[in-house]
Design an enzyme around this catalytic site. Structure first.
Site, PDB file in Angstrom:
ATOM      1  N   SER A 129     -49.570 -20.739 -82.515  1.00  0.00           N
ATOM      2  CA  SER A 129     -49.854 -22.073 -83.025  1.00  0.00           C
ATOM      3  C   SER A 129     -50.384 -23.053 -81.981  1.00  0.00           C
ATOM      4  O   SER A 129     -51.434 -22.827 -81.410  1.00  0.00           O
ATOM      5  CB  SER A 129     -48.602 -22.616 -83.695  1.00  0.00           C
ATOM      6  OG  SER A 129     -48.873 -23.805 -84.341  1.00  0.00           O
ATOM      7  N   HIS A 130     -49.637 -24.109 -81.688  1.00  0.00           N
ATOM      8  CA  HIS A 130     -50.127 -25.151 -80.780  1.00  0.00           C
ATOM      9  C   HIS A 130     -49.984 -24.752 -79.316  1.00  0.00           C
ATOM     10  O   HIS A 130     -50.441 -25.473 -78.436  1.00  0.00           O
ATOM     11  CB  HIS A 130     -49.366 -26.451 -81.025  1.00  0.00           C
ATOM     12  CG  HIS A 130     -47.891 -26.305 -80.806  1.00  0.00           C
ATOM     13  ND1 HIS A 130     -47.075 -25.658 -81.704  1.00  0.00           N
ATOM     14  CD2 HIS A 130     -47.097 -26.672 -79.781  1.00  0.00           C
ATOM     15  CE1 HIS A 130     -45.834 -25.660 -81.245  1.00  0.00           C
ATOM     16  NE2 HIS A 130     -45.814 -26.258 -80.081  1.00  0.00           N
ATOM     17  N   ASP A 148     -54.629 -27.702 -85.216  1.00  0.00           N
ATOM     18  CA  ASP A 148     -54.091 -26.937 -84.081  1.00  0.00           C
ATOM     19  C   ASP A 148     -54.574 -25.485 -84.060  1.00  0.00           C
ATOM     20  O   ASP A 148     -55.456 -25.098 -84.836  1.00  0.00           O
ATOM     21  CB  ASP A 148     -52.559 -26.994 -84.086  1.00  0.00           C
ATOM     22  CG  ASP A 148     -51.948 -26.181 -85.210  1.00  0.00           C
ATOM     23  OD1 ASP A 148     -52.618 -26.004 -86.245  1.00  0.00           O
ATOM     24  OD2 ASP A 148     -50.808 -25.715 -85.046  1.00  0.00           O
ATOM     25  N   ASP A 158     -53.534 -22.597 -85.110  1.00  0.00           N
ATOM     26  CA  ASP A 158     -53.525 -21.772 -86.319  1.00  0.00           C
ATOM     27  C   ASP A 158     -53.844 -22.563 -87.584  1.00  0.00           C
ATOM     28  O   ASP A 158     -53.700 -22.044 -88.694  1.00  0.00           O
ATOM     29  CB  ASP A 158     -52.192 -21.039 -86.471  1.00  0.00           C
ATOM     30  CG  ASP A 158     -51.016 -21.990 -86.615  1.00  0.00           C
ATOM     31  OD1 ASP A 158     -51.100 -23.113 -86.088  1.00  0.00           O
ATOM     32  OD2 ASP A 158     -50.014 -21.612 -87.240  1.00  0.00           O
ATOM     33  N   ASP A 211     -52.478 -25.237 -89.092  1.00  0.00           N
ATOM     34  CA  ASP A 211     -51.503 -25.817 -90.013  1.00  0.00           C
ATOM     35  C   ASP A 211     -51.125 -27.261 -89.682  1.00  0.00           C
ATOM     36  O   ASP A 211     -50.465 -27.921 -90.466  1.00  0.00           O
ATOM     37  CB  ASP A 211     -50.255 -24.924 -90.158  1.00  0.00           C
ATOM     38  CG  ASP A 211     -49.558 -24.641 -88.848  1.00  0.00           C
ATOM     39  OD1 ASP A 211     -50.033 -25.111 -87.796  1.00  0.00           O
ATOM     40  OD2 ASP A 211     -48.529 -23.925 -88.870  1.00  0.00           O
ATOM     41  N   ARG A 212     -51.555 -27.752 -88.516  1.00  0.00           N
ATOM     42  CA  ARG A 212     -51.235 -29.142 -88.169  1.00  0.00           C
ATOM     43  C   ARG A 212     -52.447 -30.036 -88.361  1.00  0.00           C
ATOM     44  O   ARG A 212     -53.586 -29.565 -88.379  1.00  0.00           O
ATOM     45  CB  ARG A 212     -50.813 -29.255 -86.703  1.00  0.00           C
ATOM     46  CG  ARG A 212     -49.553 -28.505 -86.389  1.00  0.00           C
ATOM     47  CD  ARG A 212     -49.109 -28.813 -84.979  1.00  0.00           C
ATOM     48  NE  ARG A 212     -47.862 -28.119 -84.703  1.00  0.00           N
ATOM     49  CZ  ARG A 212     -47.008 -28.470 -83.751  1.00  0.00           C
ATOM     50  NH1 ARG A 212     -47.290 -29.497 -82.975  1.00  0.00           N
ATOM     51  NH2 ARG A 212     -45.897 -27.796 -83.562  1.00  0.00           N
ATOM     52  N   LYS A 243     -47.407 -25.510 -93.751  1.00  0.00           N
ATOM     53  CA  LYS A 243     -48.104 -26.778 -93.597  1.00  0.00           C
ATOM     54  C   LYS A 243     -49.592 -26.475 -93.508  1.00  0.00           C
ATOM     55  O   LYS A 243     -49.973 -25.354 -93.205  1.00  0.00           O
ATOM     56  CB  LYS A 243     -47.589 -27.542 -92.386  1.00  0.00           C
ATOM     57  CG  LYS A 243     -47.557 -26.803 -91.067  1.00  0.00           C
ATOM     58  CD  LYS A 243     -46.793 -27.645 -90.047  1.00  0.00           C
ATOM     59  CE  LYS A 243     -46.847 -27.045 -88.651  1.00  0.00           C
ATOM     60  NZ  LYS A 243     -45.778 -26.074 -88.417  1.00  0.00           N
TER      61      LYS A 243
HETATM   62  C1  VG1 Z   1     -42.306 -27.380 -83.238  1.00  0.00           C
HETATM   63  C2  VG1 Z   1     -42.240 -28.629 -84.097  1.00  0.00           C
HETATM   64  C3  VG1 Z   1     -41.860 -28.277 -85.519  1.00  0.00           C
HETATM   65  C4  VG1 Z   1     -42.845 -27.242 -86.070  1.00  0.00           C
HETATM   66  C5  VG1 Z   1     -42.911 -26.044 -85.147  1.00  0.00           C
HETATM   67  C6  VG1 Z   1     -43.952 -25.045 -85.563  1.00  0.00           C
HETATM   68  O1  VG1 Z   1     -41.032 -26.776 -83.173  1.00  0.00           O
HETATM   69  O2  VG1 Z   1     -41.336 -29.553 -83.559  1.00  0.00           O
HETATM   70  O3  VG1 Z   1     -41.840 -29.445 -86.290  1.00  0.00           O
HETATM   71  O4  VG1 Z   1     -42.457 -26.828 -87.355  1.00  0.00           O
HETATM   72  O5  VG1 Z   1     -43.230 -26.463 -83.821  1.00  0.00           O
HETATM   73  O6  VG1 Z   1     -45.223 -25.651 -85.632  1.00  0.00           O
HETATM   74  P1  VG1 Z   1     -40.037 -26.974 -81.940  1.00  0.00           P
HETATM   75  O7  VG1 Z   1     -38.854 -26.082 -82.209  1.00  0.00           O
HETATM   76  O8  VG1 Z   1     -40.800 -26.602 -80.705  1.00  0.00           O
HETATM   77  O9  VG1 Z   1     -39.692 -28.428 -81.906  1.00  0.00           O
HETATM   78  V1  VG1 Z   1     -46.595 -24.727 -85.327  1.00  0.00           V
HETATM   79  O10 VG1 Z   1     -47.878 -25.589 -85.864  1.00  0.00           O
HETATM   80  O11 VG1 Z   1     -46.427 -24.545 -83.631  1.00  0.00           O
HETATM   81  O12 VG1 Z   1     -46.292 -23.257 -86.032  1.00  0.00           O
HETATM   82 CO    CO Z   2     -49.479 -24.480 -86.022  1.00  0.00          CO
END
Ligand code: VG1
Ligand code: CO
Length: 543
Positions: free
Chosen positions: A113-114, A277, A279, A281-282, A376
């Protein structure tokens, strides 16, 4: 083609976090690492024999190799069919849609993801259930348990499958169907929104920029925004996915998408700006001269979603993750909607969406979505905003100002302390946890504590319990501080401190959140002793 049964031993630490298993890429590339985890998924879900799964990822380094391994392991364990995005690419929301649309037994998404991509960055693997959503905790616990007793995995000895060509082929008796990653998703978006209205808006001179951050959303945004909706070519920037996301950090926030923010604050700003982001979803939303915090975006969308065809009959209810600002709650209250508070991570929205208790939900971390999929969805949020703008005929800035005038402003910021020593971070959380009972009634930086607890969630649909979901401190006059440790990082611990304060005074609405939150920020350090425990006197990232 021969099926090999390979002896292996359990690998420590293969515990899925907030969103799947995320580790450094080199860890995933290590001997048996990916194979052990994939076999644990098969074992954890009761095998894949006769099952159909979706497979795709965000295109980061190792995505292509991992896809071939997963295909051979699915075939070796008797899967019936894998539907895979061309070149093993699928955005997370598009994968969720395919799982649902084709009524499959779930899917595997390869993404961190991010988190940045590359051989020295991060990789990840996530299992989604047949509803299209991230596996809930009972499933991820079973997968984790399976990793602890892993003794062998099955894999087919075979050549790589050609994932560049659309169509079906056979891999050791399993069908591999390579599909266009964009087509089904684009069709879904066309069903949800008034594309005619958005097309008219754009044709009338409304300008936009979408920054795909060299990640997976590029092809989707190009097809929909530039192709179908007629935005001029060049409206989508950084639109070609690359394995290391152009060397950047594919996290759509004002720090990592600074170029876009600078443009939106300049004299040359288009009417609308957005980014997504790694993948897809953000989402980050901006208007000319204004940044919309994710918590505000969620609240504005909840207040205006009925303007889009898919939500014209109103919302069943809404939900937000606990640390997300309570701006949403104010909209829900005024509209008479149920508003649920869940732990961080999209997997907790799944049951509420499946049960029809909510239609719209979101997180402060730039995640917004609805019942159209079970993830998302970055581009969906952009299209909903465009649909709302087309109907309201106001600027983003005007919509936000009107929203605050009606509901008040929840000033909000998240401070991240990255790569903190894990022992120090845990010590800070443990000490604070131990003092929660004494805090009520005490004052810090001029603010008094009116509540203090550790968030635990009881799922209203299946009754499952999730404890230890963040420490929350309520302050007088609507202030709030939340402390939690990230579950997506791969190095040390990341401490997230979520800061919120409420204002109903229009004279304050244009203030800088860091200034408006100054006393809450000071109280947050005094209460937890962040500097004392971590040795850090400032966060690494403020969003
Ligand atoms: C983070 C965010 C959370 C989100 C998750 C996955 O998690 O705070 O809100 O759902 O990333 O997003 P954490 O445990 O690091 O706070 V993604 O777009 O990285 O799959
Ligand atoms: Co993501």
């Amino acid at each position: 083609m021969e099926t090999l049964t390979v002896s292996t031993t359990p690998i420590e630490g293969q515990k899925p976090g907030t969103s799947g298993l995320r580790k450094q890429t080199r860890t995933f590339m290590g001997p048996h690492y990916l194979e052990n985890f994939v076999q644990a998924i098969w074992n954890g879900i009761g095998g894949v024999e006769g099952k159909t799964l979706v497979l795709g990822g965000d295109g980061r380094y190792f995505n292509d190799r991992a896809a071939q391994v997963i295909l051979r392991m699915a075939a070796a364990s008797g899967a019936k069919k894998i539907i895979v995005g061309q070149n093993a690419l699928l955005s997370t929301p598009a994968a969720s849609n395919l799982i649902r649309k084709r009524a499959t037994d779930g899917g595997i998404i390869m993404s961190a993801s991010h988190n940045p991509g590359g051989i020295d960055e991060d990789f990840g693997v996530k299992f989604n259930t047949p509803n299209g959503g991230p596996a809930p905790e009972d499933v991820t616990n079973r997968i984790f348990e399976a990793t602890k007793t892993m003794s062998e995995y099955r894999i087919l000895e075979a050549q790589d499958v050609d994932l560049a060509a659309l169509g079906t082929s056979d891999l050791g008796g399993m069908t591999v169907e390579v599909v266009d990653p964009v087509e089904d998703y684009a069709a879904l978006m066309a069903e949800l929104f008034d594309f005619e209205a958005i097309r008219r808006l754009i044709a009338g001179g409304f300008t936009l920029r979408f920054d795909a951050m060299h990640a997976i959303t590029g092809p989707y945004a190009k097809a929909i925004l530039e192709g179908t909706l007629g935005a001029p070519e060049g409206s989508v920037v950084n639109g070609v996915p690359s394995p290391d996301f152009g060397g950047g950090h594919p996290d759509p926030n004002p720090i990592w998408a600074k170029d876009l923010v600078d443009l939106m604050m300049s004299d040359d700003a288009p009417d609308f700006g957005a980014a997504s982001d790694g993948d897809g979803d953000r989402n980050m939303i901006l208007g000319r001269g204004v940044y919309v915090t994710p918590s505000d975006s969620l609240a504005v969308l909840a207040a205006n979603a009925h303007l889009a065809p898919a939500y014209s009959t109103g919302l069943a209810g809404v939900a937000r993750s606990m640390p997300t600002s309570r701006a949403l709650d104010r909209v829900a209250k005024s509209k008479g909607l149920d508003c649920y508070e869940t732990p961080t991570g999209w997997k907790f929205f799944g049951n509420l969406l499946d049960a029809g208790k909510i239609t719209l939900c979101g997180e402060e971390s730039a995640g917004t979505g609805s019942d159209h999929v079970r993830e998302k969805d970055g581009l969906w949020a952009v299209l909903l905003w465009l649909n709302v703008l087309a109907e309201r005929k106001m600027s983003v800035k005007e919509i936000l100002a009107e929203h605050w005038a009606q509901y008040g402003r929840n000033f909000y910021s998240r401070h991240d302390y990255e790569a903190v020593d894990a022992a120090q971070a845990n010590a800070m959380m443990d000490e604070l946890r131990g003092r929660l009972g004494d805090l009520v009634g005490q004052s810090f930086a001029g603010r008094s504590v009116i509540s203090a607890d550790e968030f635990a969630y009881s799922d209203p649909v299946d009754g499952s319990q999730s404890a230890g979901q963040g420490l929350r401190i309520g302050l007088n006059d609507g202030g709030r501080i939340v402390y939690r440790l990230s579950g997506t990082g791969t190095v040390g611990a990341t401490l997230r401190v979520y800061l919120e304060d409420l204002s109903d005074d229009p004279a304050t609405f244009d203030a800088d959140p860091q200034e408006a939150l100054a006393d809450v920020i000071a109280a947050a350090d005094q209460i937890a002793g962040i500097a004392r425990h971590t040795g850090r006197d400032a966060p690494d990232v403020r969003t």
